[in-house]
Design a protein around this motif. Sequence first.
Motif, PDB file in Angstrom:
ATOM      1  N   VAL A  29     -18.448  37.728  78.160  1.00 43.70           N
ATOM      2  CA  VAL A  29     -18.678  38.964  78.914  1.00 43.70           C
ATOM      3  C   VAL A  29     -18.950  38.631  80.377  1.00 43.70           C
ATOM      4  O   VAL A  29     -18.411  39.264  81.299  1.00 43.70           O
ATOM      5  CB  VAL A  29     -19.866  39.747  78.310  1.00 43.70           C
ATOM      6  N   ALA A  30     -19.788  37.620  80.613  1.00 43.94           N
ATOM      7  CA  ALA A  30     -20.115  37.229  81.979  1.00 43.94           C
ATOM      8  C   ALA A  30     -18.890  36.701  82.729  1.00 43.94           C
ATOM      9  O   ALA A  30     -18.695  36.989  83.917  1.00 43.94           O
ATOM     10  CB  ALA A  30     -21.222  36.172  81.965  1.00 43.94           C
ATOM     11  N   VAL A  31     -18.055  35.926  82.033  1.00 41.77           N
ATOM     12  CA  VAL A  31     -16.829  35.401  82.664  1.00 41.77           C
ATOM     13  C   VAL A  31     -15.902  36.544  83.078  1.00 41.77           C
ATOM     14  O   VAL A  31     -15.344  36.556  84.189  1.00 41.77           O
ATOM     15  CB  VAL A  31     -16.100  34.434  81.699  1.00 41.77           C
ATOM     16  N   ASN A  32     -15.745  37.529  82.200  1.00 46.39           N
ATOM     17  CA  ASN A  32     -14.889  38.670  82.526  1.00 46.39           C
ATOM     18  C   ASN A  32     -15.459  39.510  83.659  1.00 46.39           C
ATOM     19  O   ASN A  32     -14.717  40.061  84.483  1.00 46.39           O
ATOM     20  CB  ASN A  32     -14.675  39.535  81.276  1.00 46.39           C
ATOM     21  N   ALA A  33     -16.790  39.620  83.701  1.00 44.48           N
ATOM     22  CA  ALA A  33     -17.423  40.331  84.813  1.00 44.48           C
ATOM     23  C   ALA A  33     -17.151  39.606  86.126  1.00 44.48           C
ATOM     24  O   ALA A  33     -16.875  40.241  87.161  1.00 44.48           O
ATOM     25  CB  ALA A  33     -18.927  40.442  84.574  1.00 44.48           C
ATOM     26  N   LEU A  34     -17.201  38.283  86.082  1.00 40.48           N
ATOM     27  CA  LEU A  34     -16.904  37.482  87.275  1.00 40.48           C
ATOM     28  C   LEU A  34     -15.463  37.713  87.726  1.00 40.48           C
ATOM     29  O   LEU A  34     -15.190  37.889  88.929  1.00 40.48           O
ATOM     30  CB  LEU A  34     -17.136  36.001  86.962  1.00 40.48           C
ATOM     31  N   HIS A  35     -14.541  37.726  86.767  1.00 44.26           N
ATOM     32  CA  HIS A  35     -13.136  37.973  87.097  1.00 44.26           C
ATOM     33  C   HIS A  35     -12.962  39.358  87.734  1.00 44.26           C
ATOM     34  O   HIS A  35     -12.218  39.515  88.707  1.00 44.26           O
ATOM     35  CB  HIS A  35     -12.272  37.899  85.832  1.00 44.26           C
ATOM     36  N   ALA A  36     -13.653  40.346  87.197  1.00 41.64           N
ATOM     37  CA  ALA A  36     -13.544  41.708  87.723  1.00 41.64           C
ATOM     38  C   ALA A  36     -14.031  41.773  89.163  1.00 41.64           C
ATOM     39  O   ALA A  36     -13.398  42.412  90.027  1.00 41.64           O
ATOM     40  CB  ALA A  36     -14.346  42.672  86.842  1.00 41.64           C
ATOM     41  N   LEU A  37     -15.139  41.105  89.457  1.00 37.76           N
ATOM     42  CA  LEU A  37     -15.675  41.095  90.829  1.00 37.76           C
ATOM     43  C   LEU A  37     -14.720  40.388  91.777  1.00 37.76           C
ATOM     44  O   LEU A  37     -14.514  40.828  92.926  1.00 37.76           O
ATOM     45  CB  LEU A  37     -17.038  40.397  90.851  1.00 37.76           C
TER      46      LEU A  37
END
Length: 613
Positions: A29-37
């Motif tokens: 989840v954190a990795v995908n949030a990073l990608h989104a940012l």
Amino acid sequence: MISDMQLVFVILIITTICFLVPRFRADLVAVNALHALLLTGLITVGEAFAGFSNSVVIMVAALFIVGEGVFQSGLAQKAGDLLVKKTGNSELKLTIFMLVLVAVLSGFISNTGTVAILLPIVVSLCRQMQLHPGKLLIPMAFASSMGGALTLIGTAPNLIASQSLHDAGYGALSFFAFTPIGLAMLATGILYLWFVGRKMLDKPIENKTGTTEKFDAEELVEQYGVTNQIFAVKAPPSSDLVGSTIKELRLPSTYQITVLEVIKKEATALTRIIGRLQTQRMTIEPSYVIEADDIFLIYGEETAVKQLVANTGLTLQKGNQQLEEAHLAEVILTPRSRLINQTIQQVNFREKYGLTVLALKHQFSEPRRFNEDETLLYGDSILVHGKWKDINLLSAEKNDTVILKSAAGATDLANQTQKSMVAGIILFVMLLAMVLEWVPAVVAIVVAAVFMVLTGCVRQTDQAYQSINWQTVILIACMLPMATALENTGGVTFLSEGLIQSLGGVGPIAVLAGLYAITSLFSQFISNTATAVLLFPVAILTAEQMGVSPFPMVMAVAFSSSMAFATPVATPPNAMVMAAGKYSFLDFVRVGIPLQILIAIIAILLVPLMFPF
């Protein structure tokens, strides 16, 4: 059109919702949030990956290696042995000494690892003293969380708090900055758990459990409902199977049965003189060659066994045959086990560990015979059979499993206890270097981790890498850019101003209480590390806008993020004891919420006294 700040909050809200869904791993989840940012342009490439070079991330990774050295060297086990010696037959001594020991260990090494080491010891002591394990395991999990708040390295939020203050130009926190308030919280928690909490958890001893001091294989087999699936068959000299190997028979695929042990009679020099054959019992290898008069203990349904007997000329033996005690163990999965969400077949359990899974128990369900295609879930416990050497090797994998009950003897791993003094010296020097500030904290911890490997306290370099909980490391590294995005877009200012407008008129203590409450609520359901990363910048900016010191605000968030008691998913130790103590979700709510409120009152009163505004 949506503004950058609104976009960050949308990503944050979606991330938080995903954290709440058990199906999604927190690190992914954190990795995908990073990608989104990154893809939305809210942060630069440098800002996106700055978290991986952050000293907190490096310290957390190195601390896992230090902790592994403490575990593998036998130093933590010695602490467990001390618990056995000091408690005698007193419930008061057992409870108080256990809570203090767990808290002290958690102040210096992983609280999850501490609970993994002491969990089977406490369960065994409960059996000896005829106590239900559920009476003590929730208190043990809670004590590990309170202990983590005692020192700078006790838990990741404390390290992040110190780094956040340092980055903001206020200087880092000392090693024992958390200790005075942490001790007050621990003392309050122990009193509450002894006088109130344990009474809420007081359960009757089960008829088949906890009544004997000695490990009872028959009792364990009955608990898992496999008593009626163990049969003894004999290979007469006339059987066509004599001379064949077990592998050649293909019994699992043909009859859905498993051969577990063989009982055979062998002649030795002594037995030839006295005229009696010596009975030998051993676990079965696929290459074992069947001999005349061998007696096999097999596991399967009665109809399948009768079909096997009819087809092969084996003879079914009367009476119940018991499995060898040293060949059985009850295993629970840790909350971060690599086995979770995989099937027995996918993890190659038999090939990897040399053990056979006899039965499986899902959380809140009755035990049943396992199916190779059935997925292992969070909170599962399993009954396994195999060589005592393999059971002890499995017990060494604290990241994945905990051996809850076993009669297996000590293996060569016990010889590693000679390294315990070396590990103790390394840990002591590391702590001394941090307390006296001889070198930066990150240097002291990394050097200690390296020496744990070089001195053999961690036996192999590969094991050092395996000991690191990469989920935690990735989570921190990927959530730090979320805090950066909130700062860049004005999101931190927005949250800070909202907090001041709603509570600032009452005073800084009210704002501190508000921060504590918000952090406490979030940490019950999502990672305390992620909560801390997001709220530390808010705490610092809120203090700056109010013209007060940021230290009490940051300390309030740090303590609150670690004190998560009200749900079984709040911390890994909570999740770990749930299956062993046979708890329901409501047990954590009933015992945890009053403790949560007590600890909050202690924090709100003491933090401003120790760290004035």
